[in-house]
Structure formats: structure tokens, C-alpha cells
Design a protein around this motif. Structure first.
Motif, mmCIF file in Angstrom:
data_model
loop_
_atom_site.group_PDB
_atom_site.id
_atom_site.type_symbol
_atom_site.label_atom_id
_atom_site.label_comp_id
_atom_site.label_asym_id
_atom_site.label_seq_id
_atom_site.Cartn_x
_atom_site.Cartn_y
_atom_site.Cartn_z
ATOM 1 N N ALA A 100 0.852 -1.175 0.000
ATOM 2 C CA ALA A 100 0.000 0.000 0.000
ATOM 3 C C ALA A 100 0.890 1.226 0.000
ATOM 4 O O ALA A 100 1.959 1.225 0.613
ATOM 5 N N GLY A 101 0.457 2.261 -0.683
ATOM 6 C CA GLY A 101 1.242 3.489 -0.728
ATOM 7 C C GLY A 101 0.804 4.438 -1.824
ATOM 8 O O GLY A 101 1.005 5.640 -1.727
ATOM 9 N N TYR A 102 0.188 3.890 -2.861
ATOM 10 C CA TYR A 102 -0.332 4.722 -3.946
ATOM 11 C C TYR A 102 -1.833 4.944 -3.751
ATOM 12 O O TYR A 102 -2.479 4.298 -2.925
ATOM 13 N N ASP A 111 -4.466 7.085 0.510
ATOM 14 C CA ASP A 111 -3.159 7.234 -0.119
ATOM 15 C C ASP A 111 -2.141 7.540 0.970
ATOM 16 O O ASP A 111 -2.498 8.020 2.045
ATOM 17 N N GLY A 112 -0.874 7.215 0.712
ATOM 18 C CA GLY A 112 0.193 7.699 1.571
ATOM 19 C C GLY A 112 0.797 6.683 2.503
ATOM 20 O O GLY A 112 0.995 5.517 2.140
ATOM 21 N N GLY A 113 1.091 7.122 3.732
ATOM 22 C CA GLY A 113 1.792 6.258 4.670
ATOM 23 C C GLY A 113 1.264 6.334 6.083
ATOM 24 O O GLY A 113 1.923 5.888 7.016
ATOM 25 N N ARG A 141 5.733 3.210 -1.321
ATOM 26 C CA ARG A 141 6.561 4.382 -1.656
ATOM 27 C C ARG A 141 6.608 5.308 -0.449
ATOM 28 O O ARG A 141 5.678 5.323 0.374
ATOM 29 N N PRO A 142 7.653 6.095 -0.316
ATOM 30 C CA PRO A 142 7.723 7.034 0.802
ATOM 31 C C PRO A 142 6.604 8.074 0.711
ATOM 32 O O PRO A 142 6.141 8.414 -0.382
ATOM 33 N N THR A 146 3.710 12.167 5.834
ATOM 34 C CA THR A 146 3.539 11.372 7.056
ATOM 35 C C THR A 146 4.885 11.159 7.724
ATOM 36 O O THR A 146 5.848 10.775 7.058
ATOM 37 N N PRO A 147 4.997 11.386 9.026
ATOM 38 C CA PRO A 147 6.267 11.101 9.706
ATOM 39 C C PRO A 147 6.665 9.640 9.505
ATOM 40 O O PRO A 147 5.826 8.736 9.586
#
Length: 331
Positions: A100-102, A111-113, A141-142, A146-147
């Protein structure tokens, strides 16, 4: 359950299994990526034939993500159907990965982290696959919004909850990968693998990322080792009408196939012919020449492509002189 499929009894003699960094898990040298040809419109008979052929050749590692399809999620649904039926007796012999990441759904949590997104996505993936856990879960993906601490805490919690056995990173540059791997280790969930694009046409990771993986005991899973099909015999005469590039695939655009690249492809093809093998086999051997690479993920549109990839593992290793000639062509 489909009672007609019996896996080949010699499947574990068909290819070597390589360590994933400093971990106990070993991965097949060749794995199967399901990022295309496994979506909603795919021919079920061909999908089943490819997956069965892969497993019969010792491919135990099947790589998915929440957004693989099209549409997003459909590749996991397709593979979940096989897990429910013909592959059901073999679940404990399979290494199933998701990510997950896109962008996966609308709104701020798709989306995200963030922990919210990662857990929601993992739960959706498990439902589509019909599983209680995945073997490897990647952050795809980074996410600069998000920290990194939040992302690492969420990934470690997945393992503690038994929803993933191992954690991986994907598309993380060297410095960030090192930081994330160090934090995951502190949390008691060491990073298993970093999944990175790596081929003769994509060698940027050699300078910094591969040394970091070696230092931290993290294996590398190489995706697109054939550069989207460029490192095969299909583009020797230009762009075929039925090729991925001709169909405006997001993985390979026509403008990426320059005359300079075609000249390099033809020169590599000539070296492969001298060894009596296909260009794609030479390209796979080159990616796997470094022991830090735990697995090379191939895409496939037919069972025969999978056979050819695994056959590359039976060929003589690339001699130092041949590696030098290959790099002369590519530099």
C-alpha cells in the motif's frame, strides 16, 4: 475446491532459493509479479495456467499490491480465487506479498503512509485474497506528508497482530531506506526486503542503495528486470503493434524506445545469441549475479515466458569477461 491441479513433485528442484538478506526466509530466484495481466478483464484460463506453471517451476513468491489490476484491487481478487480453489492445499508453501502506498480510494485516507491508510488497505487486501495474513507487506513508496515514525510503527504493529509475517519497503531511496530499516529493527520488526526497479537500463541503485541493503542485512527484490520488456527479443526491429509500448502502457512509453536503446538491445542480443540463449535470459542472469538480490520479479503474459525465465537459472554463469562486455555496451 479445484481437485484437478496437482503441483509438480519436482518443483523444488527447478530453481535455487536465495536468502532474503540476513533473515531465515529464502525466496525463489524468480518470482511472479501480478501488476498486469491479472486484472478484471484477464482470461481466467490463461491466468490459472500461468500461476500453475509458475508454481510447478518452484516459483513460490507471488507479488501483489492493493492497486494492481486494472481496476485497482482486481489482481488480488483474481489471485484470491486461485487461493480458494486450486492453490488451497499449498498455502503454506507460498510467499504472498501485498503493498500500500499509492492512491487507492478518494479522500484523505486513501493514499500515503498513515496508519489509517495502511491498516485500511491491508484489511481490504486480506478480504480480496481470502487470507488471514500476508507473508510480506510493503510500504509501496515514501510519503513525505507522514512522519516516518508513524509509518514504521504501523508496519511493526501489523506483524505483532499477525496480519503480516514480514515487512518490506519499496521505492525508498538509500538514505530513507536506511533510516526506516534502522527504526523497524528498533521496533523489533526488521525490514526483510527493499523492492526496487533494477535492470541493465535502470542501475541507479548500485551506487548507494545496494550497499545500504548489504550493510543492514536487507534483501533486494528486483522488479522490472527486463525493463518493461525492452530487454527481450520483442523490440529488436522496433515497436511491435501488439506490444506494451504500442498500447501506451504506463510501464513503457513509445518515446522511451530511442534509437540508442535499440542499438544497445541489439548488441546485447548478439551476446546472448553467442551463448545460445535469449536476451531476456541474459538480462535476468545479470540482475541475479549479485547475491544481495534475493529475487527477480518477472511479469508474464503466457506460461512459456515463465518457463524461459526459470530456464535462465540453468545456464552457465556470466563470466567476468562477458560482464565487462555487457557494461561496455550499457555505459
Amino acid at each position: 475446491m479445484d481437485d484437478h491441479y496437482l503441483a509438480a513433485p519436482d518443483r523444488y528442484q527447478r530453481q535455487p532459493y536465495r536468502p532474503a538478506g540476513h533473515h531465515g526466509l529464502r525466496l525463489p530466484s524468480i518470482g511472479l509479479g501480478l501488476w498486469h495481466n491479472f486484472g478484471e478483464g484477464s482470461d481466467p484460463a490463461r491466468v490459472k495456467a500461468m500461476v500453475h506453471q509458475a508454481f510447478d517451476l518452484g516459483i513460490t513468491h507471488f507479488d501483489l499490491a492493493n492497486n494492481y489490476g486494472p481496476p485497482p484491487g482486481s489482481a488480488e481478487t483474481t489471485f484470491g480465487g486461485l487461493l480458494k480453489n486450486s492453490l488451497a492445499p499449498y498455502r503454506d508453501e507460498l510467499i504472498i506479498a501485498s503493498k500500500a502506498g499509492y492512491v487507492m480510494w478518494d479522500g484523505p485516507y486513501g493514499d500515503g503512509g498513515s496508519a489509517k491508510y495502511l491498516f485500511a488497505s491491508l484489511h481490504q487486501s486480506l478480504r480480496r485474497l481470502g487470507l488471514d495474513y500476508v507473508d510480506i507487506f510493503y510500504h509501496h513508496r515514501p510519503d513525505p506528508r507522514t512522519p516516518l515514525e508513524e509509518t514504521c510503527q504501523a508496519l511493526a504493529l501489523m506483524v505483532r497482530q499477525g496480519k503480516a509475517l514480514y515487512i518490506g519497503l519499496s521505492n525508498y531511496p538509500a538514505a530513507l531506506a536506511a533510516k526506516a530499516a534502522a527504526r523497524l529493527a528498533e521496533l523489533g520488526t526488521p525490514c526483510l526486503v527493499n523492492q526496487l526497479k533494477y535492470s541493465l537500463f535502470q542501475r541507479e541503485i548500485e551506487a548507494q542503495t545496494l550497499p545500504v541493503c548489504r550493510e543492514q542485512g536487507v534483501g533486494v527484490v528486483a522488479f522490472s528486470p527486463l525493463a518493461g520488456g525492452l530487454l527481450s527479443d520483442r523490440y529488436l526491429a522496433g515497436i511491435p503493434a501488439d506490444s506494451r509500448a504500442a498500447s501506451a502502457s504506463p510501464f513503457l512509453q513509445p518515446d522511451q524506445i530511442t534509437q540508442d536503446k535499440l542499438a544497445r538491445i541489439r548488441a546485447l542480443h548478439a551476446l546472448a545469441r553467442q551463448r545460445g540463449q535469449a536476451l531476456s535470459q541474459l538480462a535476468l542472469q545479470w540482475v541475479l549475479r549479485d547475491p544481495i538480490v534475493s529475487c527477480a520479479l518477472i511479469g508474464a503474459s503466457s506460461p512459456q515466458q515463465i518457463v524461459s525465465a526459470v530456464d535462465a537459472l540453468t545456464l552457465p554463469a556470466l563470466e567476468d569477461d562477458l560482464q565487462h562486455k555487457i557494461l561496455e555496451i550499457m555505459n
